[in-house]
Design a protein around this motif. Sequence first.
Motif, short mmCIF file in Angstrom:
data_model
loop_
_atom_site.label_atom_id
_atom_site.label_comp_id
_atom_site.label_asym_id
_atom_site.label_seq_id
_atom_site.Cartn_x
_atom_site.Cartn_y
_atom_site.Cartn_z
N LYS A 60 -10.61 -5.18 6.54
CA LYS A 60 -10.98 -5.40 5.18
C LYS A 60 -11.68 -4.22 4.61
O LYS A 60 -12.45 -3.66 5.29
CB LYS A 60 -11.76 -6.49 5.11
N GLY A 61 -11.48 -3.81 3.67
CA GLY A 61 -11.71 -2.59 2.89
C GLY A 61 -11.23 -1.33 3.32
O GLY A 61 -11.39 -0.16 2.57
N ARG A 62 -10.24 -1.13 4.43
CA ARG A 62 -9.70 -0.04 4.63
C ARG A 62 -8.34 -0.25 4.50
O ARG A 62 -7.61 0.73 4.23
CB ARG A 62 -9.80 0.26 6.25
N PHE A 63 -7.62 -1.44 4.82
CA PHE A 63 -6.20 -1.65 4.47
C PHE A 63 -5.79 -2.40 3.28
O PHE A 63 -6.42 -3.27 2.84
CB PHE A 63 -5.71 -2.22 5.94
N THR A 64 -4.68 -2.00 2.83
CA THR A 64 -4.17 -2.77 1.66
C THR A 64 -2.65 -2.99 1.69
O THR A 64 -2.05 -2.14 2.24
CB THR A 64 -4.22 -1.80 0.38
N THR B 28 10.76 -3.76 -0.76
CA THR B 28 9.90 -2.92 0.27
C THR B 28 8.54 -3.46 0.18
O THR B 28 8.13 -4.03 -0.78
CB THR B 28 10.23 -1.54 0.02
N TRP B 29 7.95 -3.49 1.43
CA TRP B 29 6.79 -4.19 1.67
C TRP B 29 5.94 -2.89 2.44
O TRP B 29 6.33 -2.23 3.44
CB TRP B 29 6.76 -5.25 2.63
N TYR B 30 4.58 -2.65 2.00
CA TYR B 30 3.73 -1.51 2.42
C TYR B 30 2.45 -2.14 3.07
O TYR B 30 2.10 -3.05 2.73
CB TYR B 30 3.49 -0.55 1.30
N LEU B 31 2.18 -1.08 4.01
CA LEU B 31 0.47 -1.35 4.39
C LEU B 31 0.03 -0.03 4.31
O LEU B 31 0.23 0.88 5.30
CB LEU B 31 0.65 -1.70 5.95
#
Length: 127
Positions: free
Chosen positions: A65-69, A78-81
């Motif tokens: 949390k707070g680092r990944f979106t 398309t799906w992103y991380l």
Amino acid sequence: QVQLVESGGGLVQPGGSLRLSCVASGGTLSTYTMAWFRQAPGKQREFVGALKRSSGSASYTGSVKGRFTVRRDNAKNTWYLQMNSLEPEDTAVYYCAAGSGGMITSSLPVASMYQYWGQGTQVTVSS
């Protein structure tokens, strides 16, 4: 049959960033709940994050949390991380997964709720 292909993994130094992509074929991404999981050596597969199809709200495991979106681009299927401030503990194989579009929030972290999985992409965080 939906097929998912991840890309974007690699070696990055602590504090660095990476963006993983997951391209879907054989289905329309907008009709599915999409999630990211990861598995480190010797550990069980772990939920990372997901977007509820109905509301668009995101859910993350506490350590990211707070680092990944998580983000989706329905036009590109398309799906992103997006992963920022990466730590050595983030080292793992990352998988994207697709499940029912009507999934409830409590089911998002449950791997067995997802019918389709990509092959995984390795992320290594090391100096």
